[in-house]
Design an enzyme around this catalytic site. Structure first.
Site, PDB file in Angstrom:
ATOM      1  N   THR A 138       2.868  15.606  -0.566  1.00  0.00           N
ATOM      2  CA  THR A 138       1.768  16.569  -0.470  1.00  0.00           C
ATOM      3  C   THR A 138       2.270  18.013  -0.528  1.00  0.00           C
ATOM      4  OG1 THR A 138       0.104  17.411   1.062  1.00  0.00           O
ATOM      5  CG2 THR A 138       1.963  16.298   2.056  1.00  0.00           C
ATOM      6  N   ASP A 139       1.373  18.910  -0.935  1.00  0.00           N
ATOM      7  CA  ASP A 139       1.709  20.343  -0.909  1.00  0.00           C
ATOM      8  C   ASP A 139       1.758  20.880   0.523  1.00  0.00           C
ATOM      9  OD1 ASP A 139      -1.017  20.271  -0.340  1.00  0.00           O
ATOM     10  OD2 ASP A 139      -1.610  21.700  -1.898  1.00  0.00           O
ATOM     11  N   GLU A 140       1.224  20.092   1.478  1.00  0.00           N
ATOM     12  CA  GLU A 140       1.147  20.595   2.857  1.00  0.00           C
ATOM     13  C   GLU A 140       2.537  20.767   3.480  1.00  0.00           C
ATOM     14  OE1 GLU A 140      -1.994  18.873   5.209  1.00  0.00           O
ATOM     15  OE2 GLU A 140      -3.160  18.400   3.426  1.00  0.00           O
ATOM     16  N   TYR A 191       1.031  15.499  10.528  1.00  0.00           N
ATOM     17  CA  TYR A 191       0.968  14.820   9.218  1.00  0.00           C
ATOM     18  C   TYR A 191       1.961  15.448   8.249  1.00  0.00           C
ATOM     19  CZ  TYR A 191      -0.594  14.069   4.400  1.00  0.00           C
ATOM     20  OH  TYR A 191      -0.626  13.800   3.051  1.00  0.00           O
ATOM     21  N   LYS A 245       5.369  13.890   6.464  1.00  0.00           N
ATOM     22  CA  LYS A 245       5.562  13.786   5.011  1.00  0.00           C
ATOM     23  C   LYS A 245       6.825  14.562   4.602  1.00  0.00           C
ATOM     24  CE  LYS A 245       3.266  12.081   2.273  1.00  0.00           C
ATOM     25  NZ  LYS A 245       3.229  10.679   1.745  1.00  0.00           N
TER      26      LYS A 245
HETATM   27  P1  NAD Z   1      -5.289   6.835   2.148  1.00  0.00           P
HETATM   28  O1  NAD Z   1      -5.204   7.117   3.605  1.00  0.00           O
HETATM   29  O2  NAD Z   1      -6.610   6.759   1.477  1.00  0.00           O
HETATM   30  O3  NAD Z   1      -4.546   5.448   1.831  1.00  0.00           O
HETATM   31  C1  NAD Z   1      -3.320   5.094   2.402  1.00  0.00           C
HETATM   32  C2  NAD Z   1      -3.088   3.622   2.115  1.00  0.00           C
HETATM   33  O4  NAD Z   1      -1.810   3.261   2.668  1.00  0.00           O
HETATM   34  C3  NAD Z   1      -4.122   2.697   2.765  1.00  0.00           C
HETATM   35  O5  NAD Z   1      -4.529   1.714   1.846  1.00  0.00           O
HETATM   36  C4  NAD Z   1      -3.372   2.060   3.927  1.00  0.00           C
HETATM   37  O6  NAD Z   1      -3.818   0.754   4.234  1.00  0.00           O
HETATM   38  C5  NAD Z   1      -1.957   2.043   3.382  1.00  0.00           C
HETATM   39  N1  NAD Z   1      -0.936   2.000   4.442  1.00  0.00           N
HETATM   40  C6  NAD Z   1      -0.895   2.739   5.584  1.00  0.00           C
HETATM   41  N2  NAD Z   1       0.201   2.411   6.297  1.00  0.00           N
HETATM   42  C7  NAD Z   1       0.870   1.463   5.574  1.00  0.00           C
HETATM   43  C8  NAD Z   1       2.078   0.759   5.765  1.00  0.00           C
HETATM   44  N3  NAD Z   1       2.835   0.927   6.849  1.00  0.00           N
HETATM   45  N4  NAD Z   1       2.470  -0.125   4.811  1.00  0.00           N
HETATM   46  C9  NAD Z   1       1.721  -0.333   3.695  1.00  0.00           C
HETATM   47  N5  NAD Z   1       0.557   0.312   3.479  1.00  0.00           N
HETATM   48  C10 NAD Z   1       0.148   1.201   4.390  1.00  0.00           C
HETATM   49  O7  NAD Z   1      -4.339   7.928   1.469  1.00  0.00           O
HETATM   50  P2  NAD Z   1      -4.486   8.615   0.048  1.00  0.00           P
HETATM   51  O8  NAD Z   1      -5.396   9.777   0.162  1.00  0.00           O
HETATM   52  O9  NAD Z   1      -4.733   7.579  -0.975  1.00  0.00           O
HETATM   53  O10 NAD Z   1      -3.020   9.193  -0.117  1.00  0.00           O
HETATM   54  C11 NAD Z   1      -1.999   8.474  -0.796  1.00  0.00           C
HETATM   55  C12 NAD Z   1      -0.705   9.263  -0.735  1.00  0.00           C
HETATM   56  O11 NAD Z   1      -0.909  10.549  -1.320  1.00  0.00           O
HETATM   57  C13 NAD Z   1      -0.220   9.523   0.699  1.00  0.00           C
HETATM   58  O12 NAD Z   1       1.177   9.390   0.709  1.00  0.00           O
HETATM   59  C14 NAD Z   1      -0.645  10.949   0.980  1.00  0.00           C
HETATM   60  O13 NAD Z   1       0.233  11.567   1.899  1.00  0.00           O
HETATM   61  C15 NAD Z   1      -0.537  11.568  -0.405  1.00  0.00           C
HETATM   62  N6  NAD Z   1      -1.434  12.712  -0.630  1.00  0.00           N
HETATM   63  C16 NAD Z   1      -2.800  12.573  -0.530  1.00  0.00           C
HETATM   64  C17 NAD Z   1      -3.619  13.666  -0.796  1.00  0.00           C
HETATM   65  C18 NAD Z   1      -5.124  13.571  -0.746  1.00  0.00           C
HETATM   66  O14 NAD Z   1      -5.809  14.570  -0.994  1.00  0.00           O
HETATM   67  N7  NAD Z   1      -5.709  12.414  -0.472  1.00  0.00           N
HETATM   68  C19 NAD Z   1      -3.060  14.911  -1.119  1.00  0.00           C
HETATM   69  C20 NAD Z   1      -1.675  15.011  -1.187  1.00  0.00           C
HETATM   70  C21 NAD Z   1      -0.879  13.906  -0.964  1.00  0.00           C
HETATM   71  P1  TYD Z   2      -9.293  17.465   4.518  1.00  0.00           P
HETATM   72  O1  TYD Z   2     -10.163  16.788   3.521  1.00  0.00           O
HETATM   73  O2  TYD Z   2      -9.125  16.825   5.865  1.00  0.00           O
HETATM   74  O3  TYD Z   2      -7.884  17.688   3.808  1.00  0.00           O
HETATM   75  P2  TYD Z   2      -6.586  18.564   4.308  1.00  0.00           P
HETATM   76  O4  TYD Z   2      -6.711  18.848   5.746  1.00  0.00           O
HETATM   77  O5  TYD Z   2      -5.470  17.605   4.000  1.00  0.00           O
HETATM   78  O6  TYD Z   2      -6.583  19.790   3.442  1.00  0.00           O
HETATM   79  O7  TYD Z   2      -9.843  18.926   4.753  1.00  0.00           O
HETATM   80  C1  TYD Z   2      -9.988  19.831   3.674  1.00  0.00           C
HETATM   81  C2  TYD Z   2     -10.382  21.160   4.257  1.00  0.00           C
HETATM   82  O8  TYD Z   2     -11.704  21.034   4.817  1.00  0.00           O
HETATM   83  C3  TYD Z   2      -9.483  21.610   5.395  1.00  0.00           C
HETATM   84  O9  TYD Z   2      -9.330  23.027   5.337  1.00  0.00           O
HETATM   85  C4  TYD Z   2     -10.254  21.227   6.645  1.00  0.00           C
HETATM   86  C5  TYD Z   2     -11.702  21.368   6.211  1.00  0.00           C
HETATM   87  N1  TYD Z   2     -12.657  20.442   6.880  1.00  0.00           N
HETATM   88  C6  TYD Z   2     -13.823  20.944   7.457  1.00  0.00           C
HETATM   89  O10 TYD Z   2     -14.096  22.168   7.432  1.00  0.00           O
HETATM   90  N2  TYD Z   2     -14.688  20.069   8.052  1.00  0.00           N
HETATM   91  C7  TYD Z   2     -14.437  18.724   8.121  1.00  0.00           C
HETATM   92  O11 TYD Z   2     -15.255  17.981   8.721  1.00  0.00           O
HETATM   93  C8  TYD Z   2     -13.251  18.216   7.510  1.00  0.00           C
HETATM   94  C9  TYD Z   2     -12.916  16.750   7.538  1.00  0.00           C
HETATM   95  C10 TYD Z   2     -12.392  19.116   6.888  1.00  0.00           C
END
Ligand code: NAD
Ligand code: TYD
Length: 353
Positions: A132-134, A158, A162
């Site tokens: 992630t960019d975070e 989180y 990561k």
């Molecule tokens: P998500 O939470 O929707 O899905 C995570 C999946 O991992 C789930 O299916 C869960 O069952 C599985 N999981 C959790 N723990 C596990 C374990 N110990 N072994 C096997 N499986 C396990 O997450 P996502 O949004 O699909 O994100 C996927 C990846 O991308 C993550 O690594 C996250 O950090 C990264 N990411 C997500 C975003 C975003 O906006 N969603 C942005 C940047 C990076």
């Molecule tokens: P989120 O989808 O949780 O992603 P991330 O924290 O990884 O960026 O949140 C996106 C942005 O929206 C973040 O600045 C937090 C804000 N947010 C709210 O304002 N209200 C909410 O209920 C949630 C879940 C997020």
């Protein structure tokens, strides 16, 4: 054959669906099916022999070793993680266990497997870690966007977990020559996203007549990436990425949260108006800010564009509209994932709003 982890989650399931439309190579999908994992995301490929689902954890060295030995994948893509910042604030333990310890055990199993491959298979193997960019921390409004060379400055449990996993992946390249790639992407949105994250939460709450919670002043900025663009970027990095390198992936869509919510409201006003004729913006409610809330994320994606020719294809307006339409068309999916444990989370986190 490739092995992906976390393929029942939001991005992982989109990746599996996408992969099977563009490739004839089978996918083994290892997922622990936590609250965020949902096999309904993969319902459209039920019975497809190219998809082999295995329930289990990336932290289970013996299971991962068995899968690697049996299927001999040419690549592992690690999506599995605990992924929600707010949950990491309420309880960091699972984030440490999965994102750090789990990634470490997965790397160990992969390293052991890779060491035994013949020279050609060794050369062709890839371990791609999705991050992630975070990890880069927060930006001021006039700071340049995150480059791959930015220092890591994570601010939430989180992002710290990561960041740790990224460091381990890097170390396995430098110490053991494991052929790794890392991607750091911005906020994804699109179909199958669990409605704890901003965009699906707002759509769900709006349609349920509930408040639309905005943390703090709503002026925090995120760089929104359509999930299918992200999947294409990962395929590109897997194919042509330089070993040991990291690639930032962004949507070129910096938006303040309040703007995102207002845009969602206006799309909903058009596609599924409230029965009382009032605008959905009436449901917007400002709530207490998230502790340590990062103000702005923005990705400089010039490296992946220059080296690999990838750039996002989707505009935010069109991507958001498609996403709203998907949630409107898939209400049974939403009902299923918002029952049970989800209600408990909402009650705990948002209290009485
Ligand atoms: P998500 O939470 O929707 O899905 C995570 C999946 O991992 C789930 O299916 C869960 O069952 C599985 N999981 C959790 N723990 C596990 C374990 N110990 N072994 C096997 N499986 C396990 O997450 P996502 O949004 O699909 O994100 C996927 C990846 O991308 C993550 O690594 C996250 O950090 C990264 N990411 C997500 C975003 C975003 O906006 N969603 C942005 C940047 C990076
Ligand atoms: P989120 O989808 O949780 O992603 P991330 O924290 O990884 O960026 O949140 C996106 C942005 O929206 C973040 O600045 C937090 C804000 N947010 C709210 O304002 N209200 C909410 O209920 C949630 C879940 C997020």
């Amino acid at each position: 054959m490739i092995l992906i982890t976390g393929g029942a989650g939001f991005i992982g399931s989109n990746f599996v669906l996408d992969w099977l439309t563009v490739s004839d190579k089978p996918v083994i999908n290892l997922d622990a099916l936590t609250y965020a994992g949902n096999l309904e995301n993969l319902a459209t490929i039920n019975g497809d022999k190219r998809h082999i689902f295995v329930k289990g954890s990336i932290g289970d060295f013996d299971l991962v070793t068995k899968l690697l030995t049996k299927y001999q994948p040419r690549a592992v893509i690690n999506f599995a993680a605990e992924s929600h910042v707010d949950r990491s604030i309420h309880g960091p333990e699972d984030f440490i266990q999965t994102n750090i310890v789990g990634t470490f055990r997965l790397l160990e199993a992969v390293r052991t497997y890779w060491n035994k491959l013949d020279d050609s298979a060794k050369r062709n193997f890839r371990f791609l870690h999705v991050s992630t960019d975070e990890v880069y921390g927060t930006l001021k409004n006039d700071d340049p966007a995150f480059k791959e060379s930015n220092p890591y400055m994570p601010n939430s449990p989180y992002s710290a977990s990561k960041a740790s996993s990224d460091h381990l992946v890097r170390a396995y390249y430098h110490t053991y020559a494991l052929p790794v790639l890392t991607t750091n992407c911005s906020n994804n949105y699109g179909p199958y996203q669990f409605p704890e994250k901003l965009i699906p939460l707002i759509i769900h709450n709006a349609l349920s007549g509930k408040p639309l919670p905005i943390y703090g002043d709503g002026q925090q900025i995120r760089d929104w990436l359509y999930v299918k663009d992200h999947c294409a970027a990962i395929r590109q990095v897997l194919q042509d990425g330089r070993l040991g390198e990291t690639y930032n992936i962004g949507g070129l869509n910096e938006k303040a949260n309040l703007d995102v919510v207002e845009t969602l409201c206006s799309i909903l006003d058009e596609l599924s108006p409230r029965t009382d004729g009032k605008p959905y913006t009436e449901q917007i409610t400002f709530v207490k800010d998230r502790p340590g809330h990062d103000r702005r994320y923005a990705i400089d994606a010039t490296k992946i564009e220059r080296e690999l020719g990838w750039k996002p294809a989707e505009t935010f307006e069109r991507g958001l509209r498609k996403t709203v339409q998907w949630y409107l068309d898939n209400q049974p999916w939403v009902q299923n994932v918002t029952s049970g444990a989800y209600q408990h989370w909402v009650g705990n986190h948002y209290g009485t709003i």
